[in-house]
Design a protein around this motif. Structure first.
Motif, PDB file in Angstrom:
ATOM      1  N   ALA A 161       0.837  -1.206   0.000  1.00 53.95           N
ATOM      2  CA  ALA A 161       0.000   0.000   0.000  1.00 53.95           C
ATOM      3  C   ALA A 161       0.863   1.244   0.000  1.00 53.95           C
ATOM      4  O   ALA A 161       0.581   2.231  -0.684  1.00 53.95           O
ATOM      5  N   LEU A 162       1.980   1.204   0.809  1.00 56.09           N
ATOM      6  CA  LEU A 162       2.885   2.334   0.850  1.00 56.09           C
ATOM      7  C   LEU A 162       3.556   2.527  -0.506  1.00 56.09           C
ATOM      8  O   LEU A 162       3.674   3.636  -1.018  1.00 56.09           O
ATOM      9  N   ALA A 163       4.008   1.420  -1.111  1.00 54.67           N
ATOM     10  CA  ALA A 163       4.688   1.489  -2.402  1.00 54.67           C
ATOM     11  C   ALA A 163       3.798   2.090  -3.482  1.00 54.67           C
ATOM     12  O   ALA A 163       4.266   2.781  -4.371  1.00 54.67           O
ATOM     13  N   GLU A 164       2.497   1.815  -3.399  1.00 56.16           N
ATOM     14  CA  GLU A 164       1.567   2.350  -4.389  1.00 56.16           C
ATOM     15  C   GLU A 164       1.525   3.868  -4.338  1.00 56.16           C
ATOM     16  O   GLU A 164       1.211   4.527  -5.321  1.00 56.16           O
ATOM     17  N   GLY A 165       1.866   4.442  -3.186  1.00 56.04           N
ATOM     18  CA  GLY A 165       1.834   5.895  -3.030  1.00 56.04           C
ATOM     19  C   GLY A 165       3.177   6.545  -3.228  1.00 56.04           C
ATOM     20  O   GLY A 165       3.343   7.731  -2.943  1.00 56.04           O
ATOM     21  N   THR A 166       4.163   5.776  -3.699  1.00 58.94           N
ATOM     22  CA  THR A 166       5.498   6.324  -3.901  1.00 58.94           C
ATOM     23  C   THR A 166       5.942   6.172  -5.351  1.00 58.94           C
ATOM     24  O   THR A 166       5.473   5.302  -6.076  1.00 58.94           O
ATOM     25  N   PHE A 167       6.860   7.028  -5.729  1.00 53.73           N
ATOM     26  CA  PHE A 167       7.527   6.937  -7.033  1.00 53.73           C
ATOM     27  C   PHE A 167       9.006   6.754  -6.732  1.00 53.73           C
ATOM     28  O   PHE A 167       9.709   7.676  -6.331  1.00 53.73           O
ATOM     29  N   ARG A 168       9.466   5.517  -6.873  1.00 53.65           N
ATOM     30  CA  ARG A 168      10.824   5.147  -6.508  1.00 53.65           C
ATOM     31  C   ARG A 168      11.755   5.309  -7.718  1.00 53.65           C
ATOM     32  O   ARG A 168      11.517   4.711  -8.764  1.00 53.65           O
ATOM     33  N   VAL A 169      12.791   6.098  -7.527  1.00 54.78           N
ATOM     34  CA  VAL A 169      13.695   6.447  -8.630  1.00 54.78           C
ATOM     35  C   VAL A 169      15.119   6.032  -8.295  1.00 54.78           C
ATOM     36  O   VAL A 169      15.651   6.369  -7.233  1.00 54.78           O
ATOM     37  N   GLU A 202       4.711  10.212  -3.684  1.00 58.65           N
ATOM     38  CA  GLU A 202       5.857  10.691  -2.924  1.00 58.65           C
ATOM     39  C   GLU A 202       7.135  10.182  -3.570  1.00 58.65           C
ATOM     40  O   GLU A 202       7.262   8.998  -3.871  1.00 58.65           O
ATOM     41  N   LEU A 203       8.093  11.075  -3.785  1.00 56.60           N
ATOM     42  CA  LEU A 203       9.354  10.692  -4.412  1.00 56.60           C
ATOM     43  C   LEU A 203      10.277  10.001  -3.413  1.00 56.60           C
ATOM     44  O   LEU A 203      10.499  10.494  -2.307  1.00 56.60           O
ATOM     45  N   VAL A 204      10.821   8.866  -3.823  1.00 53.10           N
ATOM     46  CA  VAL A 204      11.816   8.139  -3.035  1.00 53.10           C
ATOM     47  C   VAL A 204      13.050   7.956  -3.918  1.00 53.10           C
ATOM     48  O   VAL A 204      12.942   7.438  -5.038  1.00 53.10           O
ATOM     49  N   LEU A 249      12.591   2.871 -17.970  1.00 53.02           N
ATOM     50  CA  LEU A 249      11.507   2.121 -17.333  1.00 53.02           C
ATOM     51  C   LEU A 249      11.588   0.648 -17.721  1.00 53.02           C
ATOM     52  O   LEU A 249      12.176   0.292 -18.739  1.00 53.02           O
ATOM     53  N   ALA A 250      10.961  -0.199 -16.916  1.00 47.76           N
ATOM     54  CA  ALA A 250      10.862  -1.611 -17.269  1.00 47.76           C
ATOM     55  C   ALA A 250       9.994  -1.741 -18.525  1.00 47.76           C
ATOM     56  O   ALA A 250       9.098  -0.921 -18.767  1.00 47.76           O
ATOM     57  N   LYS A 251      10.257  -2.736 -19.330  1.00 45.71           N
ATOM     58  CA  LYS A 251       9.467  -2.957 -20.532  1.00 45.71           C
ATOM     59  C   LYS A 251       7.985  -3.089 -20.184  1.00 45.71           C
ATOM     60  O   LYS A 251       7.598  -3.816 -19.282  1.00 45.71           O
ATOM     61  N   GLY A 252       7.159  -2.339 -20.937  1.00 41.42           N
ATOM     62  CA  GLY A 252       5.720  -2.399 -20.734  1.00 41.42           C
ATOM     63  C   GLY A 252       5.213  -1.619 -19.544  1.00 41.42           C
ATOM     64  O   GLY A 252       4.037  -1.745 -19.178  1.00 41.42           O
ATOM     65  N   SER A 253       6.041  -0.782 -18.934  1.00 48.51           N
ATOM     66  CA  SER A 253       5.627  -0.018 -17.758  1.00 48.51           C
ATOM     67  C   SER A 253       4.445   0.895 -18.078  1.00 48.51           C
ATOM     68  O   SER A 253       4.429   1.599 -19.094  1.00 48.51           O
ATOM     69  N   GLU A 254       3.460   0.889 -17.176  1.00 52.64           N
ATOM     70  CA  GLU A 254       2.294   1.749 -17.340  1.00 52.64           C
ATOM     71  C   GLU A 254       2.621   3.220 -17.072  1.00 52.64           C
ATOM     72  O   GLU A 254       1.789   4.096 -17.320  1.00 52.64           O
ATOM     73  N   LEU A 255       3.818   3.479 -16.578  1.00 54.56           N
ATOM     74  CA  LEU A 255       4.207   4.854 -16.258  1.00 54.56           C
ATOM     75  C   LEU A 255       4.668   5.638 -17.484  1.00 54.56           C
ATOM     76  O   LEU A 255       4.770   6.860 -17.435  1.00 54.56           O
ATOM     77  N   LEU A 256       4.930   4.949 -18.588  1.00 54.81           N
ATOM     78  CA  LEU A 256       5.508   5.614 -19.752  1.00 54.81           C
ATOM     79  C   LEU A 256       4.638   6.762 -20.260  1.00 54.81           C
ATOM     80  O   LEU A 256       5.119   7.887 -20.439  1.00 54.81           O
ATOM     81  N   ALA A 292      12.680  14.509 -11.371  1.00 55.98           N
ATOM     82  CA  ALA A 292      11.979  13.435 -10.661  1.00 55.98           C
ATOM     83  C   ALA A 292      10.911  13.999  -9.740  1.00 55.98           C
ATOM     84  O   ALA A 292       9.813  13.418  -9.611  1.00 55.98           O
ATOM     85  N   LYS A 293      11.190  15.125  -9.089  1.00 55.12           N
ATOM     86  CA  LYS A 293      10.211  15.753  -8.190  1.00 55.12           C
ATOM     87  C   LYS A 293       8.969  16.187  -8.964  1.00 55.12           C
ATOM     88  O   LYS A 293       7.838  16.000  -8.502  1.00 55.12           O
ATOM     89  N   ARG A 294       9.171  16.724 -10.148  1.00 56.39           N
ATOM     90  CA  ARG A 294       8.032  17.173 -10.954  1.00 56.39           C
ATOM     91  C   ARG A 294       7.220  15.985 -11.483  1.00 56.39           C
ATOM     92  O   ARG A 294       5.998  16.057 -11.570  1.00 56.39           O
ATOM     93  N   ILE A 295       7.911  14.919 -11.821  1.00 51.79           N
ATOM     94  CA  ILE A 295       7.195  13.723 -12.274  1.00 51.79           C
ATOM     95  C   ILE A 295       6.393  13.127 -11.122  1.00 51.79           C
ATOM     96  O   ILE A 295       5.218  12.770 -11.287  1.00 51.79           O
ATOM     97  N   ALA A 296       7.012  13.019  -9.954  1.00 54.34           N
ATOM     98  CA  ALA A 296       6.314  12.470  -8.790  1.00 54.34           C
ATOM     99  C   ALA A 296       5.086  13.304  -8.448  1.00 54.34           C
ATOM    100  O   ALA A 296       4.008  12.764  -8.163  1.00 54.34           O
TER     101      ALA A 296
END
Length: 268
Positions: A20-28, A76-78, A231-238, A66-70
């Motif tokens: 749940a925590l990971a879902e709320g973070t953007f890990r870079v 939350e940026l990590v 990004l990982a191949k097929g990432s939904e973040l692209l 990264a801050k602007r993307i997050a």
């Protein structure tokens, strides 16, 4: 049996909370050692982000992007400090969501990673000492006989082969290591992007960088001289990341880079 079930339930609860925590973070992932794109500093600031697991704070152009993307993602940026060679595997394994580390979207990397649209483009230059016999070079031919290096596992190192008569020195892991090598006379110079070269020479007054006349420098594609989010191949973040990047105009990007160059530690 009840104790075993209790342990299992506790573990499942911990995993669900972590997810749940990971879902709320953007890990870079980034090196945190490649100024002005990213570096490590001991003290917090309004620009810096704490590095996961301690070990200081990260700042630089990549961190600001990264801050602007997050923010655009509503997360939350990590920052996950990772050695350069470990970045591709880190994002592919899910250790972090994205690589924002001055990485070029080369064809070789595209075989295993997806990349966003570029968020910076640079020319390739060579950094050397001010009193170098090659300091007045305006073409690759002028570097014939020079001992030149580049960062390990980067496009910078491969283009050295374009210099006629070059002494291609062993690749090095970090830019600080290459700076020391040039200053000590172990090598004559190293290949860098112009942004990085400007930062390196500002922090080290005994160094300069040489740019080449039009058509007389390194041959490189736009993919090789630009940097993008890995990004990982097929990432939904692209798609959402590209949308966010499209909203950061060139003037803002230049301001972010200029600020990073002003703030970078002198020892980077």
């Amino acid at each position: 049996m009840k104790k075993v079930l209790a342990v299992i339930l506790s573990a499942l609860l911990l995993l669900s909370c972590t997810a749940a925590l990971a879902e709320g973070t953007f890990r870079v992932g980034m090196e945190c050692n490649y100024a002005p794109y990213n570096w490590t500093q001991a003290e917090p600031s309004e620009f810096a982000v704490a590095i996961e697991g301690g070990g200081g704070y990260a700042d630089g152009y990549d961190v600001q992007i990264a801050k602007r993307i997050a923010e655009g993602l509503g997360k939350e940026l990590v920052i996950v400090k990772t050695e350069w060679d470990g970045l591709p595997m880190g994002v592919m394994s899910g250790a972090f969501d994205a690589i924002i580390a001055g990485m070029s979207p080369t064809e070789e990397r595209k075989a295993t990673l997806d990349f966003s649209d570029p968020y910076r483009t640079n020319k390739l230059v060579v950094v050397m000492k001010k009193d170098s016999p090659y300091a007045s070079a305006t073409s690759l031919e002028d570097l014939s006989g020079a001992s030149i290096t580049g960062q390990l596992n980067t496009f910078h190192y491969t283009v050295i082969d374009q210099i006629p008569g070059v002494n291609k020195a062993m690749a090095m892991e970090t830019f600080p290591a290459m700076i020391v090598a040039v200053q000590s006379g172990a090598v004559d110079g190293y290949v860098a992007e112009e942004d990085g070269a400007q930062a390196d020479t500002a922090a080290n007054p005994d160094l300069i960088y040489v740019k080449f006349d039009e058509g007389k420098g390194f041959e490189a594609s736009e993919a090789d001289t630009s940097i993008a989010v890995g990004l990982a191949k097929g990432s939904e973040l692209l798609a959402p990341i590209n949308e966010i990047l499209a909203g950061i105009d060139d003037a803002t990007r230049d301001e972010l880079m200029a600020g990073a160059k002003e703030r970078q530690p002198l020892n980077q």
